[in-house]
Motif scaffolding. Structure first.
Motif, PDB file in Angstrom:
ATOM      1  N   VAL A   1       0.837  -1.209   0.000  1.00 43.02           N
ATOM      2  CA  VAL A   1       0.000   0.000   0.000  1.00 43.02           C
ATOM      3  C   VAL A   1       0.869   1.255   0.000  1.00 43.02           C
ATOM      4  N   LEU A   2       1.928   1.264   0.813  1.00 43.92           N
ATOM      5  CA  LEU A   2       2.809   2.429   0.889  1.00 43.92           C
ATOM      6  C   LEU A   2       3.531   2.677  -0.433  1.00 43.92           C
ATOM      7  N   VAL A   3       3.893   1.615  -1.131  1.00 42.92           N
ATOM      8  CA  VAL A   3       4.526   1.781  -2.445  1.00 42.92           C
ATOM      9  C   VAL A   3       3.554   2.447  -3.410  1.00 42.92           C
ATOM     10  N   ILE A   4       2.299   1.996  -3.420  1.00 47.39           N
ATOM     11  CA  ILE A   4       1.297   2.578  -4.312  1.00 47.39           C
ATOM     12  C   ILE A   4       1.088   4.050  -3.990  1.00 47.39           C
ATOM     13  N   VAL A   5       0.940   4.367  -2.702  1.00 52.54           N
ATOM     14  CA  VAL A   5       0.737   5.762  -2.302  1.00 52.54           C
ATOM     15  C   VAL A   5       1.953   6.609  -2.667  1.00 52.54           C
TER      16      VAL A   5
ATOM     17  N   ILE B   1       1.892  13.730 -13.051  1.00 55.41           N
ATOM     18  CA  ILE B   1       2.286  12.569 -12.266  1.00 55.41           C
ATOM     19  C   ILE B   1       3.798  12.504 -12.079  1.00 55.41           C
ATOM     20  N   SER B   2       4.556  12.998 -13.073  1.00 56.82           N
ATOM     21  CA  SER B   2       6.010  12.941 -12.975  1.00 56.82           C
ATOM     22  C   SER B   2       6.572  13.967 -12.012  1.00 56.82           C
TER      23      SER B   2
ATOM     24  N   GLY C   1       4.241  -0.196 -12.623  1.00 55.46           N
ATOM     25  CA  GLY C   1       4.523  -0.268 -14.051  1.00 55.46           C
ATOM     26  C   GLY C   1       3.782   0.793 -14.841  1.00 55.46           C
ATOM     27  N   ILE C   2       2.514   1.016 -14.523  1.00 56.46           N
ATOM     28  CA  ILE C   2       1.722   2.041 -15.215  1.00 56.46           C
ATOM     29  C   ILE C   2       2.320   3.423 -14.972  1.00 56.46           C
ATOM     30  N   ALA C   3       2.700   3.704 -13.718  1.00 58.58           N
ATOM     31  CA  ALA C   3       3.293   5.009 -13.400  1.00 58.58           C
ATOM     32  C   ALA C   3       4.622   5.202 -14.132  1.00 58.58           C
ATOM     33  N   PHE C   4       5.433   4.153 -14.181  1.00 62.88           N
ATOM     34  CA  PHE C   4       6.718   4.240 -14.884  1.00 62.88           C
ATOM     35  C   PHE C   4       6.516   4.539 -16.367  1.00 62.88           C
TER      36      PHE C   4
END
Length: 326
Positions: free
Chosen positions: A70-74, A93-94, A159-162
């Motif tokens: 959860v912390l990674v996602i946040v 987002i970047s 992956g989506i964020a990257f």
């Protein structure tokens, strides 16, 4: 982990033909043995409190695994934690999350360490459960749900964020390719829960374990962090971008397929049961460390070394198989 159980503090009433009944208990690493008549209220209270803590330790570690995901996602969207976010647009987002270039990779390294801590919790919850003798269906289900978050949903979101930040020119549909990790992890864990009580013909996993898939995506974060912090290779540093995006593509295609497959994988549990199998595993794990180290040094990226070791681990199921105990 289906075999959950362990113990940190244990008390054993004992009877002796030449002495009174005694109580043996552990405080830290010290074993205390006294006649029951000499056991004070404080020491009895200490024992019972420790026994209560022992019961909940495995589930606490499992929750640590879940919360790390959860912390990674946040952190991918809000970094540092607690920062104010007045408005959110996809084009920003970047700049607002841990992938922001202004943070020079340090935030990505921090997220990777949080993720690694969660995987260590996933490893230790099984050991703690065997120690506390608390195995049961609740632990199996809870462990699988935690793995779904940390090894399925977190990799998909990462992956989506990257891809939105490191490969903005890709078509929108392509940027959501990592969703395959969430689906594969759910399928892999559901199959495990169904088959966990079935008799096993041999040691080993069927398909890549979900935590191994999480390690691949930790490698993506580590690679991105290292190239951001210390510079990349290739023309205009494009080598790092190619390496990260390539890792994401493999992590969105090959890794999910390995997770839902029936490919035999080397088991890292059940040591001291089959000496011949143990020797094979030790040799193969030594090879993994050597290959991973060479790749990490050559590519100047610890994450790529980790991913190379994982790919070699997949081959271990083909060559390292349980044999007759010798």
């Amino acid at each position: 982990d289906s075999n959950r159980c362990s113990s940190f503090c244990r008390a054993e009433p004992s009877h002796s033909a030449i002495g009174p009944k005694t109580l043996s208990y552990w405080i830290g690493f010290a074993n205390i043995r006294k006649p029951l008549a000499e056991v004070t209220f404080w020491s009895r209270q200490m024992y019972f409190r420790t026994m209560q803590v022992r019961r909940y330790l495995p589930n606490a570690l499992t929750m640590g695994n879940l919360l790390s995901g959860v912390l990674v996602i946040v952190g991918l969207f809000i970094w540092p934690y607690g920062a104010q976010l007045n408005e959110f647009q996809g084009s920003q987002i970047s700049e607002i999350g841990a992938l922001s270039q202004r943070l020079h990779g340090q935030s990505m390294l921090a997220l990777a360490l949080i993720w690694i801590a969660g995987q260590l919790c996933d490893l230790l919850d099984g050991i703690a459960a065997r120690w506390a003798k608390t195995e049961g269906p609740m632990g199996i289900q809870l462990d699988s749900m935690a793995d779904l978050v940390s090894s399925g949903i977190a990799p998909a979101v990462a992956g989506i964020a990257f891809l939105h930040t490191w490969a903005p020119a890709l078509p929108t549909a392509a940027k959501f390719l990592p969703l395959t990790m969430a689906m594969a992890a759910a399928w892999r864990l559901a199959r495990f829960n169904v088959e966990v009580h079935a008799p096993k013909a041999a040691q080993g996993f069927s398909g890549m374990p979900a935590p191994a898939g999480a390690l691949w995506w930790i490698g993506v974060l580590l690679t991105g962090a290292q190239y951001e912090m210390f510079g990349s290779f290739g023309l205009y540093g494009m080598g790092g971008v190619v390496a990260v995006v390539g890792s994401i593509v493999l992590g969105s295609t090959i890794i999910p397929l390995l997770m839902i497959s029936r490919v035999p994988m080397m088991d890292l549990k059940g040591w001291k049961q089959n000496p011949a199998y143990d020797r094979q595993r030790i040799l193969w794990l030594s090879l993994l460390i050597i290959v991973g180290t060479v790749v990490a040094i050559s590519a100047r990226a610890v994450g790529l070394g980790l991913q190379a070791a994982l790919l070699l681990y997949v081959l271990g199921g083909k060559f390292i198989v349980p044999s007759a105990k010798t």
